[in-house]
Design a protein around this motif. Structure first.
Motif, PDB file in Angstrom:
ATOM      1  N   ASN A 336       0.822  -1.214   0.000  1.00 31.34           N
ATOM      2  CA  ASN A 336       0.000   0.000   0.000  1.00 31.34           C
ATOM      3  C   ASN A 336       0.853   1.259   0.000  1.00 31.34           C
ATOM      4  OD1 ASN A 336       0.928  -0.260   2.663  1.00 31.34           O
ATOM      5  ND2 ASN A 336      -0.849   0.854   3.481  1.00 31.34           N
ATOM      6  N   SER A 391      -6.207   1.910  -3.479  1.00 34.94           N
ATOM      7  CA  SER A 391      -6.179   1.201  -4.758  1.00 34.94           C
ATOM      8  C   SER A 391      -6.706   2.102  -5.865  1.00 34.94           C
ATOM      9  CB  SER A 391      -7.035  -0.061  -4.679  1.00 34.94           C
ATOM     10  OG  SER A 391      -6.567  -0.931  -3.676  1.00 34.94           O
ATOM     11  N   SER A 442      -6.644  -3.347   3.814  1.00 32.40           N
ATOM     12  CA  SER A 442      -6.971  -3.785   2.456  1.00 32.40           C
ATOM     13  C   SER A 442      -8.017  -4.883   2.511  1.00 32.40           C
ATOM     14  CB  SER A 442      -5.717  -4.283   1.735  1.00 32.40           C
ATOM     15  OG  SER A 442      -5.166  -5.405   2.383  1.00 32.40           O
ATOM     16  N   ILE A 473      -7.834  -0.752  -1.046  1.00 28.45           N
ATOM     17  CA  ILE A 473      -7.073  -0.252   0.103  1.00 28.45           C
ATOM     18  C   ILE A 473      -7.752   1.019   0.596  1.00 28.45           C
ATOM     19  CG2 ILE A 473      -4.852   0.631   0.892  1.00 28.45           C
ATOM     20  CD1 ILE A 473      -3.525  -1.065  -1.263  1.00 28.45           C
TER      21      ILE A 473
END
Length: 512
Positions: A336, A391, A442, A473
């Motif tokens: 991440n 994300s 996540s 995420i």
């Protein structure tokens, strides 16, 4: 004359004798002679040494190039050699550059540093004995190793052409060598310019006949002389004097090309000076900002005038100082986090770089700052880690700021952070914190999520978040302004739409 990498100066010259010799002396910054009260003299019992030229090598030493001549003009045999002199003036090695002896009398080879403590030498000779001169180049390392074939790499195999006065430039990023020369037909009444690029081992890259940059002129219309080559920004520059039909060198002209031999300046050629006057002895260099500087003798006002001109990398006359020359800007995704990396070639008055982020490539906000290197001509590398990245597609760009407050924005880069494969609870960031921190997690699938905060006795303090979250995420900001200093536990519990459950706990430290 060359400055050594230990801060001194080495000078080389010809000593007139029955057989000419080469003298050398090393001078300190204070003007003291470092190689004895008398110079070092290099000589041969059978050959005259002429046209010495030197390049800086490692450990305070230099590499000396020179010709070796036997016999009397015009029936002379001329060869080329190179020697390395250590910081104390001792000859460390001595190698043959051209041992065939077919170099024309009074030919002055061109010598250049390769910026790796070695050197390049370019010359023309008639080793085929066909009354046509061909262009050759050799590169020698600081240890005396020859990179190119013995007796030099031939720049062009084109028949029925003279290839006079080759000049060279070395790209220390790719290891390629660029060579340019004046090309004429056998009677030398038509003049043009051709070039060749060599790989690191001396293999021709622009066909065996090279690449034509200026076609042969009509007979007796122009002359070309005093070629000089430079390298910068991955491009090769060539400058030269062009004379008219009356024999007057009245134009200073040049061009730039890329690694494929393509012209890079508008109109291909740029005229740097063209008043009606005779011009001689063109010389050039490249400054740290990749602007080319040229100077030449010029009789437009008197018999001994010296004139100069700047030309920037775009082919425009005049200086162009770029505060920071950015070589590269890239990103790597690690779970991440996104790691941003960039490299500069030169910096001028550089305070540093603001890092900016956007999710739509339009609205950017500052997320960090990395100090710069002030003013430097050395390559510099930088990095910045962006943590807890959601994300999807993200955009990042650099804003360079100088000490005077001026700034330059660079183009953004697009980074795709993939969907996670697993449920993960990440360590909060920053940690320790006061009073705000970010908790990231996540989800490989859509899930109901609850994050709770506990003290070290296991007592629930607060519910940080609760709700349904899409796969990806996620980042949750937690404000602990109503809590006292200490260690706390935060727990993530999920229930995925696929029925999968997940629970994880981590510690956080609040310091006031």
């Amino acid at each position: 004359m060359q400055k050594t990498n230990d801060g001194n100066i080495v000078v080389a010259w010809i000593i007139s004798a029955a057989r000419s010799q080469v003298g050398l002396q090393k001078i300190s910054q204070a003007g003291a002679k470092l190689w004895g009260s008398n110079p070092i003299i290099l000589q041969s019992a059978t050959e005259g040494l002429n046209y010495p030229d030197i390049v800086t090598s490692d450990s305070g030493g230099v590499i000396l190039f020179h010709t070796e001549t036997t016999g009397n003009f015009p029936a002379q045999t001329v060869k080329l050699r190179a020697k390395k002199l250590s910081s104390t003036g001792t000859v460390s090695w001595d190698v043959s550059i051209q041992n065939i002896g077919t170099i024309a009398a009074f030919t002055v080879p061109e010598v250049y540093p390769d910026n790796n403590f070695g050197g390049l030498i370019a010359w023309h000779d008639d080793r085929d004995n066909n009354n046509l001169q061909s262009a050759f180049v050799q590169r020698v390392s600081s240890s005396g190793t020859l990179y190119f074939p013995v007796n030099g790499a031939e720049a062009s195999l084109l028949s029925n052409r003279h290839k006079f006065n080759p000049v060279a430039a070395f790209d220390n990023t790719t290891g390629d060598t660029y060579v340019f020369w004046k090309e004429t037909e056998p009677n030398q009444n038509q003049n043009g310019i051709t070039g060749q690029k060599f790989s690191s081992n001396g293999t021709r890259q622009w066909t065996d006949n090279g690449k034509i940059f200026k076609d042969l002129s009509a007979p007796n219309t122009i002359s070309i002389s005093y070629l000089t080559a430079e390298m910068g920004n991955g491009r090769a520059y060539l400058f030269y004097l062009e004379g008219n039909s009356s024999g007057l060198n009245d134009k200073v002209e040049g061009f730039a090309c890329d690694g494929s031999g393509n012209f890079l300046w508008p109109g291909n050629f740029t005229v740097l000076s063209n008043p009606t006057s005779d011009k001689l002895q063109l010389v050039s260099t490249v400054d740290v900002y990749k602007n080319c500087k040229l100077a030449w003798g010029d009789n437009r006002l008197d018999a001994s005038g010296i004139y100069a001109q700047d030309i920037n990398p775009n082919g425009e006359l005049g200086n162009s100082v770029v505060p920071v020359e950015l070589v590269s800007f890239s990103a790597d995704v690690l779970e991440n986090s996104v790691v941003l990396n960039w490299v500069t070639a030169t910096e001028l008055n550089n305070l540093g770089f603001e890092i900016e982020h956007s999710i739509n490539n339009h609205n950017f906000r500052k997320i960090g700052f990395v100090p710069g290197s002030g003013t430097t001509a050395e390559m510099r590398s930088y990095s910045f880690v962006v943590q807890n990245v959601s994300s999807g597609i993200q955009y990042y760009r650099l804003k360079q700021v100088d000490f005077g407050g001026s700034s330059t924005l660079y183009n953004s880069i697009e980074v795709t952070v993939p969907m996670p494969d697993n449920f993960v609870l990440y360590q909060n960031h920053p940690n320790p914190f006061n009073p705000n921190t970010t908790i990231s997690f996540s989800l490989p699938v859509e899930a109901d999520v609850t994050i709770k905060l506990f003290n070290m006795l296991g007592q629930e303090i607060t519910k940080i978040t609760e709700g349904n979250f899409a796969a990806g995420i996620h980042n949750i900001n937690f404000d602990a302004q109503n809590l006292s200093s200490g260690v706390y536990l935060y727990t993530l519990e999920t229930a995925g739409v696929d029925g999968a459950g997940f629970k994880s706990t981590k510690k956080m430290l609040l310091l006031r």
